[in-house]
Write a protein that holds these residues in place. Sequence first.
Motif, PDB file in Angstrom:
ATOM      1  N   VAL A 161       0.863  -1.195   0.042  1.00 55.28           N
ATOM      2  CA  VAL A 161       0.080  -0.258  -0.154  1.00 55.28           C
ATOM      3  C   VAL A 161       0.737   1.281  -0.038  1.00 55.28           C
ATOM      4  O   VAL A 161       0.500   2.295  -0.696  1.00 55.28           O
ATOM      5  CB  VAL A 161      -0.936   0.123   1.328  1.00 55.28           C
ATOM      6  CG1 VAL A 161      -1.534   1.417   1.522  1.00 55.28           C
ATOM      7  CG2 VAL A 161      -1.977  -1.059   1.050  1.00 55.28           C
ATOM      8  N   ALA A 183       0.253   7.358   2.816  1.00 52.05           N
ATOM      9  CA  ALA A 183      -0.308   6.405   3.792  1.00 52.05           C
ATOM     10  C   ALA A 183       0.555   5.673   4.767  1.00 52.05           C
ATOM     11  O   ALA A 183      -0.040   5.109   5.621  1.00 52.05           O
ATOM     12  CB  ALA A 183      -1.121   5.321   2.907  1.00 52.05           C
ATOM     13  N   PHE A 222       1.713   7.116   7.248  1.00 50.95           N
ATOM     14  CA  PHE A 222       1.335   7.603   8.784  1.00 50.95           C
ATOM     15  C   PHE A 222       0.234   6.361   9.315  1.00 50.95           C
ATOM     16  O   PHE A 222      -0.102   6.286  10.517  1.00 50.95           O
ATOM     17  CB  PHE A 222       0.750   8.908   8.784  1.00 50.95           C
ATOM     18  CG  PHE A 222      -0.642   9.158   8.322  1.00 50.95           C
ATOM     19  CD1 PHE A 222      -1.574   9.101   9.312  1.00 50.95           C
ATOM     20  CD2 PHE A 222      -0.869   9.192   7.086  1.00 50.95           C
ATOM     21  CE1 PHE A 222      -2.890   9.303   9.040  1.00 50.95           C
ATOM     22  CE2 PHE A 222      -2.213   9.499   6.850  1.00 50.95           C
ATOM     23  CZ  PHE A 222      -3.321   9.470   7.568  1.00 50.95           C
ATOM     24  N   LEU A 223      -0.411   5.522   8.450  1.00 47.60           N
ATOM     25  CA  LEU A 223      -1.317   4.599   9.217  1.00 47.60           C
ATOM     26  C   LEU A 223      -0.611   3.326   9.610  1.00 47.60           C
ATOM     27  O   LEU A 223      -1.112   2.538  10.080  1.00 47.60           O
ATOM     28  CB  LEU A 223      -2.242   4.107   7.989  1.00 47.60           C
ATOM     29  CG  LEU A 223      -3.391   5.212   7.498  1.00 47.60           C
ATOM     30  CD1 LEU A 223      -4.124   4.662   6.578  1.00 47.60           C
ATOM     31  CD2 LEU A 223      -4.277   5.697   8.844  1.00 47.60           C
ATOM     32  N   LEU A 224       0.682   3.501   9.598  1.00 52.70           N
ATOM     33  CA  LEU A 224       1.633   2.400  10.083  1.00 52.70           C
ATOM     34  C   LEU A 224       1.212   2.094  11.661  1.00 52.70           C
ATOM     35  O   LEU A 224       0.985   2.715  12.379  1.00 52.70           O
ATOM     36  CB  LEU A 224       3.052   2.954  10.017  1.00 52.70           C
ATOM     37  CG  LEU A 224       4.183   1.780  10.447  1.00 52.70           C
ATOM     38  CD1 LEU A 224       4.307   0.953   9.038  1.00 52.70           C
ATOM     39  CD2 LEU A 224       5.507   2.458  10.686  1.00 52.70           C
ATOM     40  N   HIS A 225       0.937   0.438  11.628  1.00 54.78           N
ATOM     41  CA  HIS A 225       0.572  -0.097  13.013  1.00 54.78           C
ATOM     42  C   HIS A 225      -0.901   0.195  13.308  1.00 54.78           C
ATOM     43  O   HIS A 225      -1.102   0.208  14.655  1.00 54.78           O
ATOM     44  CB  HIS A 225       1.572   0.061  14.082  1.00 54.78           C
ATOM     45  CG  HIS A 225       3.125  -0.117  13.766  1.00 54.78           C
ATOM     46  ND1 HIS A 225       3.229  -1.548  13.447  1.00 54.78           N
ATOM     47  CD2 HIS A 225       4.181   0.401  14.054  1.00 54.78           C
ATOM     48  CE1 HIS A 225       4.432  -1.827  13.575  1.00 54.78           C
ATOM     49  NE2 HIS A 225       4.929  -0.530  13.621  1.00 54.78           N
ATOM     50  N   SER A 226      -1.577   0.999  12.198  1.00 62.22           N
ATOM     51  CA  SER A 226      -3.040   1.283  12.800  1.00 62.22           C
ATOM     52  C   SER A 226      -3.794  -0.159  12.813  1.00 62.22           C
ATOM     53  O   SER A 226      -3.643  -1.000  12.089  1.00 62.22           O
ATOM     54  CB  SER A 226      -3.599   2.164  11.870  1.00 62.22           C
ATOM     55  OG  SER A 226      -4.449   1.643  10.799  1.00 62.22           O
ATOM     56  N   PRO A 227      -4.898  -0.119  13.634  1.00 63.92           N
ATOM     57  CA  PRO A 227      -5.437  -1.366  13.905  1.00 63.92           C
ATOM     58  C   PRO A 227      -6.443  -1.663  12.542  1.00 63.92           C
ATOM     59  O   PRO A 227      -6.335  -2.728  12.302  1.00 63.92           O
ATOM     60  CB  PRO A 227      -6.599  -0.790  15.047  1.00 63.92           C
ATOM     61  CG  PRO A 227      -5.974   0.061  15.780  1.00 63.92           C
ATOM     62  CD  PRO A 227      -5.275   0.828  14.946  1.00 63.92           C
ATOM     63  N   PHE A 228      -6.583  -0.615  11.779  1.00 61.83           N
ATOM     64  CA  PHE A 228      -7.232  -0.896  10.612  1.00 61.83           C
ATOM     65  C   PHE A 228      -6.409  -1.557   9.351  1.00 61.83           C
ATOM     66  O   PHE A 228      -6.797  -2.748   8.928  1.00 61.83           O
ATOM     67  CB  PHE A 228      -7.782   0.213   9.953  1.00 61.83           C
ATOM     68  CG  PHE A 228      -8.197   0.086   8.593  1.00 61.83           C
ATOM     69  CD1 PHE A 228      -9.469  -0.465   8.253  1.00 61.83           C
ATOM     70  CD2 PHE A 228      -7.409   0.603   7.410  1.00 61.83           C
ATOM     71  CE1 PHE A 228      -9.914  -0.649   7.036  1.00 61.83           C
ATOM     72  CE2 PHE A 228      -8.037   0.352   6.057  1.00 61.83           C
ATOM     73  CZ  PHE A 228      -9.227  -0.326   5.891  1.00 61.83           C
ATOM     74  N   ARG A 232      -3.820  -3.480  10.287  1.00 61.37           N
ATOM     75  CA  ARG A 232      -3.634  -4.667  11.091  1.00 61.37           C
ATOM     76  C   ARG A 232      -4.847  -5.825  10.551  1.00 61.37           C
ATOM     77  O   ARG A 232      -4.771  -6.718  10.175  1.00 61.37           O
ATOM     78  CB  ARG A 232      -3.775  -4.778  12.496  1.00 61.37           C
ATOM     79  CG  ARG A 232      -3.362  -5.910  13.346  1.00 61.37           C
ATOM     80  CD  ARG A 232      -2.152  -5.430  14.149  1.00 61.37           C
ATOM     81  NE  ARG A 232      -1.886  -6.526  14.903  1.00 61.37           N
ATOM     82  CZ  ARG A 232      -0.560  -6.787  15.303  1.00 61.37           C
ATOM     83  NH1 ARG A 232       0.554  -6.117  14.653  1.00 61.37           N
ATOM     84  NH2 ARG A 232       0.016  -7.766  15.818  1.00 61.37           N
ATOM     85  N   LEU A 233      -5.887  -5.290  10.620  1.00 59.87           N
ATOM     86  CA  LEU A 233      -7.231  -5.983  10.209  1.00 59.87           C
ATOM     87  C   LEU A 233      -7.046  -6.304   8.694  1.00 59.87           C
ATOM     88  O   LEU A 233      -7.188  -7.420   8.121  1.00 59.87           O
ATOM     89  CB  LEU A 233      -8.387  -5.275  10.342  1.00 59.87           C
ATOM     90  CG  LEU A 233      -9.810  -5.640  10.577  1.00 59.87           C
ATOM     91  CD1 LEU A 233      -9.764  -6.607  11.980  1.00 59.87           C
ATOM     92  CD2 LEU A 233     -10.961  -4.678  10.616  1.00 59.87           C
ATOM     93  N   MET A 234      -6.644  -5.642   7.757  1.00 56.00           N
ATOM     94  CA  MET A 234      -6.412  -5.500   6.465  1.00 56.00           C
ATOM     95  C   MET A 234      -5.515  -6.956   6.145  1.00 56.00           C
ATOM     96  O   MET A 234      -5.654  -7.568   5.230  1.00 56.00           O
ATOM     97  CB  MET A 234      -5.893  -4.318   5.857  1.00 56.00           C
ATOM     98  CG  MET A 234      -6.558  -3.826   4.516  1.00 56.00           C
ATOM     99  SD  MET A 234      -5.915  -2.139   4.381  1.00 56.00           S
ATOM    100  CE  MET A 234      -4.343  -2.224   4.151  1.00 56.00           C
TER     101      MET A 234
END
Lengths: 413, 243, 255
Positions: free
Chosen positions: A366, A373, A375-381, A383-385
């Motif tokens: 991604v 993107a 900055f979304l590193l380690h975000s729960p979303f 993780r889900l993906m």
Amino acid sequence: MRFIFLIAAWLISLSPVTGKTITVNKTGPHKTIAKALQLAESGDRIVVKKGTYYENTLMINSPVTILTTEGAIIDGGGEAKDILIVRADDVHISGFSLINVGVSFLEEAAAIRLVHCKNAVIEDNRIDSCFFGIYVEYGKYAKIRNNTIRGSFTDEASAGNAIHAWKGEKLTITDNLTTGHRDGIYFEFVNNSRISNNISQFNLRYGLHFMFSNDDVYEHNLFKDNGAGVAVMFSRNITMKSNRFIHNWGGAAYGLLLKEISDGSIEGNKFIQNTIAILAEGANRLKMSENVFKLNGTAMDIKGNCMDNVIKRNNFIANTFEVVTNTKSNLNHYSENYWSNYSGYDRNRDGFGDMPYRPVNLFAKVTNEVPSATFLLHSPFVRLMEIAEKIFPQFIPESLIDDLPKMAAYEFN
Amino acid sequence: MSLISIKNVSKKFGKQTVLDNISLDFKDGNSIALIGPNGSGKTTLIKAILGLVLPDSGQILVKNQTISESPQYREIIGYMPQLSLFPQNMKVQELFALIENIRKEKPKNGYDVSLYQDFEIAKMRYKALGTLSGGMKQQVSAALAFYFSPEIIILDEPTAGLDPLSNEILKRKINTAQQDERLVLTTSHILSDLDEICSHVIYLMEGKVLFNKSIDEMRSQTKENRLNKMVAQLLNSKQHEQN
Amino acid sequence: MNKISFTIALDLLKNKAILIFGFILAFLGWGMFLLESQPEKTILALLQVTLIILPLVTGIFATVYYYNSREFIHLLLIQPIRRSSVIRGIFIGLAGGFVFSFLVGIGLPLLLFYPTLASLYLIIAGLLLCIIFTGIALWVSTHQQDKARSMGIILLFWVFFTFVYEGIQLLIMYQLAEYPIEQPMLWSVFFNPVSIARILVVMQTEAAALLGLSGAIFQDFFGSLKGSLIAIGVMVVWAVVPYFLSRFKFIKRDF
């Protein structure tokens, strides 16, 4: 007493072939190095006494030794002119402090320039505030040893390289410290040479830079905090062994950049805390083994135009991304590596996990497509993906797998 | 002396008017029975006095202080709610300790422990309130209402869960309180329970005061002795008036 | 006033659910450090616990507690104390209970086994998330009569802040990849306390290098002490605003 003196004289006369010693001293009789060089003949020694000599464009046209044991300083005066120019074979320069070579966009002026010569030995010199440090032009069998070359450049475009070799054969560059220049060591059309035990740090562009150079070896060097550690471009058969690539950190920083190269080996190196440890574009038939990748942002960014590389028996420890690529296919071979993100089991206890491991993760892909993107590193979303992707692989290259992931890290020295 | 005075208080819940421009005055030494059918606004009126329900308009004064100004007026009020609502995990002893702590100042006349003793609250001291039976909870609730020797005692359906013996104890306590020149405000459906304890009756209907009379007044008007007969007769005559 | 919050906090700690919550956190926090030899990995796992589990449990538990203590609230309201003291007591008691569990379960092992700046930021972010989701739960609960409905709303808040919000951000970035959207994206982070918490911590780990690669604006902002302090400040606002909304409602409503 007289006897001992005779023996000493005999010993001194033994070391070079023969020849006289010319002493340069502020108090005379020879007050300048230029004067000494005029007097020197093949095989002579020029000994420079303590003091600062404001001289440049010193032509060395015969095989002489020029040295100082008292830390004599040669000040180029800030002009865009070389200080020492070697045009003869078998020249030996050692012990000097060379300072103040000016920046010019027309002349690539250096502290020491070797032109069309063989067997030069440049050792134990300090070079400060010079545009280029040591500049080799058509050099063969030169030894550049134990020099300290410091620049204080801040702008890459107006900075020169510490050791710059353009066209050369069998050069030996060892134990030098290069810092604050554009490239620490620069090779262009230099073959069969060896670079070892050097320290290259805080250089603006690369710690070490190869262009169009083949069959070279670099080993046991430390590349730390450079704009990027080492760039190997358009070259063949480079052996990269036991080097340390540490903390080459920042926006576009990487430990090792491989671009259009083939048939080399990368062995026993340590890549620690680099933004990207290895970035490979058009790299083919490389053997990578026994390297340690630790705490890097990305351990390997290997583009789709790389093929037939063998990545085997390496340690990948605590890297945010292990392997990143921009393609759905994979033409390289990964096996027997230790991946710290692997979480499988080893039921037959052979030391390798039962399930193959996919070192590419979706988020790496991604961010490859949408860099902001990150900055979304380690975000729960995210993780889900990734969990969803693990269950139903859709986007990441299916064949990029390590079929024998090692369970515990290798213990390399 | 007027302890509570309610001036033109109205309250709506949604579209339904629960209190409709009510004005009342309660004096010390009175025991007032607040009666009326379900939904007539008895509990809402009590909650308004306690500050649990905030009136839409009008004023409530306790000892001539508007109650919205400061919560201090509740120091002189003891309240026993319709359903005893206590934190489940709390022990009986902790409950008394907590309220003592919150109230900070000790009552002028000292703690009133007569109900605490009569209901044998000490025996259930270490029990969690959630484990007590309904009647026991009511006993705790009643003991707590009188514990701080309040000048005003408000009892919402006090007799609902109590056994006959406890009921008698509570009634006796209400009578004593009245003799001590305190104000007692009681709501109940069971008029027979109110018989011996009230000096005044207020009948609420649809958020309005239908009548507000002393027992003596009612007795002389209706020539009856029992409260339920008196109330029934007064309601009848009211209906006649309306017709 | 202190007595009230203290009593509520004690009451909360006696509750089995919060004990179990505390034990789970402690099990994860202490267990991971004792079993895992790479603290860099452990802190990322604990970051996930803090971002996902902590808000969910605090939110749900605060809601349940509010409804289960309606009797207690009644009892307090008929005492000579202000309503504002009661709601403040509930807020401080609940948030304090969660913060205590978090500090013992996650904070202590972090400080003992991995005393770094990243750990410090994770602790700050975690305890602020405890307070924020307690506040949101109270805000919802004081406005709703129905417990089940409140739980539903809290779950929606949780799903929105932990998953949906960042999903939308990613979608927008894919759609508008051609445009300079980094600055608006930076601003959008402040509307999600879970995102702020995550970025604060991630910026202190080795992964910050990656942000430098492609998120220069984020790097510049969160990489500086000033930026971190502003981000923490925004989280404090997030901690305070829902509480004040609940306080406002609590004072105005009937019981």
